[in-house]
Scaffold this motif. Structure first.
Motif, PDB file in Angstrom:
ATOM      1  N   PRO A 130      42.021  32.354  34.232  1.00 58.61           N
ATOM      2  CA  PRO A 130      41.230  33.408  34.868  1.00 58.61           C
ATOM      3  C   PRO A 130      39.880  33.611  34.186  1.00 58.61           C
ATOM      4  N   ILE A 132      38.178  36.221  33.706  1.00 61.69           N
ATOM      5  CA  ILE A 132      38.016  37.339  32.781  1.00 61.69           C
ATOM      6  C   ILE A 132      38.519  36.962  31.392  1.00 61.69           C
ATOM      7  N   TYR A 224      30.783  36.455  38.745  1.00 62.82           N
ATOM      8  CA  TYR A 224      30.931  37.868  38.455  1.00 62.82           C
ATOM      9  C   TYR A 224      31.971  38.115  37.365  1.00 62.82           C
ATOM     10  N   ASN A 225      33.199  37.641  37.590  1.00 62.13           N
ATOM     11  CA  ASN A 225      34.310  38.020  36.720  1.00 62.13           C
ATOM     12  C   ASN A 225      34.050  37.699  35.248  1.00 62.13           C
ATOM     13  N   PHE A 229      32.521  40.480  31.824  1.00 65.38           N
ATOM     14  CA  PHE A 229      33.112  40.750  30.527  1.00 65.38           C
ATOM     15  C   PHE A 229      32.235  40.277  29.377  1.00 65.38           C
ATOM     16  N   MET A 245      27.806  48.605  43.870  1.00 66.22           N
ATOM     17  CA  MET A 245      28.826  48.692  44.923  1.00 66.22           C
ATOM     18  C   MET A 245      29.889  49.710  44.560  1.00 66.22           C
ATOM     19  N   ARG A 246      30.205  49.767  43.267  1.00 63.01           N
ATOM     20  CA  ARG A 246      31.274  50.678  42.883  1.00 63.01           C
ATOM     21  C   ARG A 246      30.838  52.119  42.980  1.00 63.01           C
TER      22      ARG A 246
ATOM     23  N   LEU B 230      31.372  38.914  45.757  1.00 62.07           N
ATOM     24  CA  LEU B 230      31.126  40.351  45.860  1.00 62.07           C
ATOM     25  C   LEU B 230      30.742  40.731  47.278  1.00 62.07           C
ATOM     26  N   LEU B 337      42.711  33.382  40.767  1.00 62.71           N
ATOM     27  CA  LEU B 337      41.590  34.244  41.135  1.00 62.71           C
ATOM     28  C   LEU B 337      42.069  35.653  41.458  1.00 62.71           C
ATOM     29  N   GLY B 340      43.415  37.516  38.330  1.00 62.59           N
ATOM     30  CA  GLY B 340      42.380  37.819  37.356  1.00 62.59           C
ATOM     31  C   GLY B 340      41.157  38.484  37.952  1.00 62.59           C
ATOM     32  N   SER B 341      41.232  38.882  39.212  1.00 60.17           N
ATOM     33  CA  SER B 341      40.042  39.438  39.840  1.00 60.17           C
ATOM     34  C   SER B 341      39.756  40.823  39.306  1.00 60.17           C
ATOM     35  N   ILE B 342      38.513  41.032  38.903  1.00 63.58           N
ATOM     36  CA  ILE B 342      38.111  42.377  38.536  1.00 63.58           C
ATOM     37  C   ILE B 342      37.221  42.935  39.630  1.00 63.58           C
ATOM     38  N   ALA B 343      36.568  42.024  40.378  1.00 64.61           N
ATOM     39  CA  ALA B 343      35.613  42.479  41.387  1.00 64.61           C
ATOM     40  C   ALA B 343      36.315  43.243  42.500  1.00 64.61           C
ATOM     41  N   GLU B 346      37.829  46.740  41.438  1.00 63.05           N
ATOM     42  CA  GLU B 346      36.804  47.688  41.005  1.00 63.05           C
ATOM     43  C   GLU B 346      35.970  48.168  42.179  1.00 63.05           C
ATOM     44  N   ILE B 347      35.646  47.257  43.083  1.00 55.99           N
ATOM     45  CA  ILE B 347      34.758  47.635  44.176  1.00 55.99           C
ATOM     46  C   ILE B 347      35.526  48.347  45.278  1.00 55.99           C
ATOM     47  N   SER B 358      43.647  43.524  35.602  1.00 61.19           N
ATOM     48  CA  SER B 358      42.337  43.177  35.059  1.00 61.19           C
ATOM     49  C   SER B 358      41.556  44.430  34.681  1.00 61.19           C
ATOM     50  N   ILE B 361      42.694  45.642  31.367  1.00 62.29           N
ATOM     51  CA  ILE B 361      42.090  44.849  30.293  1.00 62.29           C
ATOM     52  C   ILE B 361      40.691  45.381  30.004  1.00 62.29           C
ATOM     53  N   TYR B 362      39.952  45.577  31.087  1.00 62.74           N
ATOM     54  CA  TYR B 362      38.597  46.094  30.935  1.00 62.74           C
ATOM     55  C   TYR B 362      38.606  47.418  30.159  1.00 62.74           C
TER      56      TYR B 362
END
Ligand SMILES: Nc1ncnc2c1ncn2[C@@H]1O[C@H](COP(=O)(O)OP(=O)(O)OP(=O)(O)O)[C@@H](O)[C@H]1O
Ligand SMILES: [Mg+2]
Lengths: 279, 405, 371
Positions: A130, A132, A224-225, A229, A245-246, B230, B337, B340-343, B346-347, B358, B361-362
């Protein structure tokens, strides 16, 4: 294969089979239409909203055509700065990934040894783990061992670690199609390894190197991912888009989206047509 | 090695080996080892230090929110009256970038009500408020500096005990563990969905009767594939929003009445994250499968059909066995993917919805400032992915060499 | 240009996967010689060539060229030039750039390179093709470019790895003559690899027969054909009828062997003794038909005789090929086509062959059916 003139016993069965084939073919085509609608409609909505004057992006609440979101874009300092960051990172990624990918590909395709399978697994692993995790490990490693805070440099390194693997795979595919004998022939004629490399190997790899540059560039810009980080308090165009976006939708994002889509379509169509012509 | 020096000479071979060594050591192996090392090192923080870290976090969050307000204010100023200074704060958000606070509502939550009253402000009011916000930021910053200095001294060798243990894993709360499992389950489901959706498309592309049709299909696949992740996610957020397209559609067919404030909150739910992920990652399944089916000798299908095999049999006995390596690659990519996706979380979740691993983890890294626990969490995710890869390889009987195209 | 000798001492090659492609071999090739290595596919011919040219390091033994030991000297520093099995022309360079590449590597100026390339292309009758790309040439033309390119570096030893195998028969015969001609003119040592025995016999001063990594015999074409040393060399070069049995008696250079077809007498050059297992070989063109004996002139008193029944009779221009069955064992006979349509046409035959045309050997590996 004309059904009318075919009078044998098999004819009715063949016809029935043909009918069922037509039927399943039509079903498949119908499915394709639905699938592409699924793929493109959301993108279409996004494009429409980019030209809608409504302050929150919307494809349904039409408040008139505007280019305002596009004109606001270059005034947004963080976006512009982010674009420069992205380009700087992409430049670094290309500069590192191509030599690394080439080296890996040479070693893996030109060496026969039991170690190569292990080496191969290690070198392609960044593609399979992954993003991240790559970002996290890069961030930790550079801070713990070199006291370097996460930033543009670590983002570039983190991206390179997997983009180089993609490049390597592309080079390997190309090298496997090369007659290795060409390099040997050049050597046999008295060329120094450097001359062989310059006159035979590199010209042969050139088209792939160019493709790899383009793909590395796109991968880097779009990532992005991993970047999220590894970049710490800095930002790229894409991480900035992500954080906007968030915090609510803004048509400025749609405007960027339209620009991205336009570029993507141009590149994709050009590439498809060029490869088709070559084939 | 001998073969390499034979062709490229000592100099170039040395360069190749050197570069690959650097790549492996500095970018792959040692960073991973360092992460593992941290994952198994437990920081025994005194309560005081932990509180301090939390305080610093809160201060950062607060500061960021104020900066966002300031930014909105300035944007409105600049778009309304071109005269007011649009220079963004020189203090760009640091360290905890948009780190969404789980408690405080983000400014994006209710965009329209917060936008309209501010629009009505006069330029002077705005200036006054901006000045006020800037002074608040300055105050917060000096506090953060103080606290960080304090933290630096206390978190030195004396302040924190480090020891080798499994505690980073075992102290994972039940909630976090559940999120971990749910993430894997969702990722797996995304993978299955992606396969079901993609297989017919890949098959259709491989079987396209004419070159034009194939080109059309491929362009149709490449364009959404190449468009940024994104943006693909964002396009769906527009659909799922409270005043988004899906609700407008439901309004249109009379199920809800949007003008009366009705509407489903589709976003910020696991279902929404899931839907968006399927959309965002589906195409990673198409290409590997297409590539393998494309190498299948089409006459095999004809032959099977001629022998009277049903459509189902043709696929289960001829096409799918042939496409195994592609399915394996597609599954591995899609699973990796999604897990492990953070996008997407989060969005879609607006940072309000910490239900994806994920995101945990962040938060371990950037909010709890517990890098070791963050490492442990990352390692858990990595291990899960590796196990998934190994299982997939075993089920589909493919080797590492088949995996990468 | 002039040739140098090549000396292999105890050279063997074991690949990293543990496969031994060449057994320890001693071989001396004289300066200016046209030397062929003949053997079936996969026997290790290319491996030997790659060791001589320096692409492979022998696992054991050493190689010397012109008296100089070659250990540690790379292919680009050896006085050899290799013409590859696949030719290996550089596809992205024009014909003349290909030919001039060796000179480019030596730092010769562009105009001098071009001039020399033109001379060499003249030599191989390709003067008007110099600006084409190799992909735009015919097979024979590509072949000649490869020769010109190898000659451009003025090698002392030219190594050719089945260079003609991709060409059709006519062109192959033509190129054979041209290569032989070039060798004579340049006096360069040619080491020529082929699995085509006609090619090897026709062109070479000496031929080495190779099987499964070992050299069975090195001899002139005549000797090889008439006095093969091993069952493999005997059966790989030309054709043989092979009968097996046990040695009955041994006397003055001949051995009498008891076979299912009766006693057969042959030359005992390998010194077999009574009671040993043996094979008896005779070539198809050395077998006569008893009923045509009157046309053959004087024959020795002691003759080998085998009864056989005709299975098939094919006319092949100058020759008539007869395939017969002798008690379940197939026998092949060649007759000259005398124009007589009844020649060998009846069903039953008595086959005759002289003891001097018959060879007795210890059993050993033989060539598999050749196409
Ligand atoms: N790199 C290698 N690793 C392992 N074995 C090899 C290698 N190269 C060749 N071999 C094996 O060594 C043997 C000899 O190969 P070589 O190429 O010398 O054959 P050859 O006589 O030139 O055959 P051909 O007439 O088909 O070209 C073959 O059995 C081959 O499989
Ligand atoms: Mg060979």
């Amino acid at each position: 294969m004309t059904a009318a003139s075919d009078v044998s016993m098999a004819a009715p069965r063949a016809a029935a089979r043909r009918r069922s084939r037509d039927w399943s073919g039509a079903l498949l085509n119908g499915y394709l239409l639905v699938f592409f609608a699924y793929m493109f409609l959301p993108l279409g909505f996004m494009v429409i909203a980019a030209f809608n004057a409504a302050p929150t992006p919307s494809a349904t609440d039409w408040q008139g055509f505007t280019l305002r979101w596009f004109t606001e874009l270059p005034q947004d300092k963080r976006f512009v700065q982010g674009l420069w960051h992205s380009l700087a990172i992409a430049g670094g990624v290309i500069a590192f990934s191509i030599p690394l990918g080439l080296s890996g590909a040479f070693i893996l395709t030109r060496m026969q040894s039991r170690v190569t399978t292990v080496l191969y697994t290690v070198l392609v692993s960044p593609v399979l783990i992954p993003g991240i995790v790559l970002g996290v490990t890069t961030m930790i490693f550079w801070r713990d061992y070199f006291g370097l805070q996460a930033g543009l440099f670590t983002a570039m390194i983190a991206q390179t670690s997997f983009i180089a693997s993609y490049c390597m795979l592309m080079f390997m595919a190309r090298l496997q199609r090369q007659d290795r004998v060409l390099e040997e022939a050049a050597l046999d004629l008295g060329a120094t390894p450097m001359l062989v490399f310059r006159r035979i190997t590199i010209p042969f790899l050139m088209p792939t190197i160019l493709t790899a540059c383009v793909i590395s560039f796109l991968q880097s810009i779009e990532n992005y991912n991993t970047t999220f980080f590894a970049i710490g308090s800095s930002w790229t165009l894409v991480t900035e888009i992500g954080s906007r976006m968030r915090f609510g939708l803004s048509p400025i994002i749609n405007a960027i989206g339209v620009i991205f889509i336009a570029i993507t379509i141009t590149v994709a169509v050009t590439h498809t047509l060029v490869t088709r012509k070559r084939a | 090695m001998g073969e390499l020096t034979k062709i490229y000479g000592r100099g170039l071979t040395f360069l190749f080996v050197g570069l690959v060594t650097i790549w492996i050591l500095l970018m792959i192996v040692v960073p991973q080892i360092r992460m593992i090392e941290r994952a198994f090192t437990f920081e025994d923080r005194g309560g005081e230090t932990a509180m301090l870290a939390l305080d610093i976090d809160h201060a950062y969050t607060e500061k960021f929110q104020i900066e966002q307000q300031l930014l909105t204010l300035q944007q409105q100023g600049s778009s309304g009256t071109k005269s007011s200074p649009a220079a963004p704060s020189p203090f760009t958000p640091s360290m905890t970038v948009p780190g969404a606070a789980p408690t405080a509502p983000g400014p994006g939550l209710a965009p329209s009500p917060s936008a309209s009253p501010q629009n009505a402000m006069s330029a002077e009011e705005r200036q006054a408020e901006a000045a006020d916000l800037r002074s608040q930021i300055a105050a917060l910053e000096s506090r953060i500096t103080d606290m960080e200095a304090q933290e630096d001294t206390s978190s030195g060798e004396a302040g924190m005990k480090e020891r080798l243990s499994l505690d980073n894993f075992t102290t994972m709360s039940a909630l976090h563990f559940k999120i971990f499992l749910m993430t894997l389950l969702y990722a797996f489901t995304v993978t299955v969905f992606a396969f079901v959706i993609c297989y017919p498309v890949a098959y259709a592309a491989a079987m396209a009767e004419s070159r034009n049709k194939l080109t059309l299909i491929l362009i149709g696949l490449v364009i959404p594939y190449a468009i940024n992740e994104l943006l693909r996610i964002f396009s769906w957020v527009m659909i799922l929003e409270k005043n988004g397209i899906l609700n407008a559609f439901l309004d249109g067919i009379g199920i809800i009445d949007m003008s009366a404030g009705e509407g489903f909150r589709f976003v910020a739910s696991n279902g929404a994250v899931f839907t968006v992920m399927v959309y965002a990652y589906v195409l990673f399944m198409v290409f590997p499968i297409y590539n393998t089916i494309d190498t299948l000798d089409k006459s095999q299908i004809e032959a099977a059909r001629d022998l009277g095999a049903s459509v189902w049999k043709i696929h289960t006995r001829v096409v799918i066995p042939h496409a195994k390596p592609g399915i394996a690659v597609g599954s591995i990519m899609t699973f990796m993917l999604s897990a492990g996706s953070i996008a997407a979380p989060e969005i879609v979740g607006r940072g309000m919805h910490p239900d994806w691993f994920s995101q945990l983890i962040y938060r371990r890294f950037f909010e709890a400032d517990s890098w070791n626990q963050g490492s442990a969490y990352s390692l858990a995710l990595l291990t899960a992915c590796i196990i998934f890869i190994l299982i997939t390889m075993a089920i589909f009987k493919v080797g590492v060499k088949d995996i990468a195209k | 240009m002039s040739g140098q000798d090549v000396e292999l001492t105890g050279v063997s090659m074991t690949y990293p996967n543990g496969f031994t492609a060449v057994q320890p071999t001693d071989l001396t090739i004289k300066a200016g010689e046209f030397f062929s290595i003949l053997g079936p596919s996969g026997c290790g011919k290319t491996t030997i060539l790659r060791m001589i040219s320096g692409f492979l390091d022998p696992t054991t033994g050493s190689i010397a060229i012109g008296g100089e030991p070659m250990i540690g000297i790379g292919p680009n520093h050896r006085p050899t030039a290799l013409i590859f099995q696949s030719l290996a022309l550089f596809p992205l360079m024009s014909v003349w750039e290909n030919v001039a590449f060796g000179l480019e590597a030596r730092g010769v100026s562009k105009t001098a390179r071009r001039k020399r390339a033109e001379e060499l292309l003249d030599l191989v009758a390709l003067s008007d093709q110099e600006d084409k790309k190799p992909g735009e040439l015919s097979g024979g033309q590509r072949q000649r470019v490869a020769v010109a390119r190898a000659l451009a570096v003025e090698p002392a030893v030219l190594l050719l790895d089945e260079p003609l195998s991709a060409l059709d028969l006519k062109l192959r015969q033509h190129m054979r003559a041209e290569l032989k001609d070039i060798q004579r003119k340049t006096e360069v040592t040619f080491i020529y690899i082929t699995h085509d025995q006609g090619e090897a016999l026709a062109m070479s001063d000496r031929v080495a027969v190779m099987n499964e990594g070992a050299i069975d015999q090195v001899a002139s074409a005549e000797d090889l054909y008439n006095h093969p040393n091993t069952p493999f060399a005997a059966t790989f070069v030309g054709e043989q009828n092979v009968f097996s049995g046990k040695v009955k008696t041994v006397a003055n250079g001949h051995a009498q062997v008891e076979t299912p077809h009766g006693m057969l007498l042959g030359m005992n050059k390998h010194g077999l003794s009574t009671g040993e297992n043996a094979i008896v070989m005779v070539r198809p063109e050395r077998i006569y038909l008893e009923d045509r004996k009157d046309r053959l002139g004087p024959l020795p008193n002691e003759l080998n005789r085998i009864e056989a029944r005709l299975q098939r009779r094919d006319l092949e221009g100058a020759l008539i090929n007869m395939y017969l069955d002798a008690a379940g064992h197939s026998v092949h006979v060649n007759l000259h086509n005398t124009g007589d349509a009844t020649l060998g046409a009846q069903d039953d035959h008595m086959l005759l062959f002289t003891p001097d045309d018959t060879v007795v050997m210890r059993p050993g590996p033989m060539a598999r059916d050749k196409a």
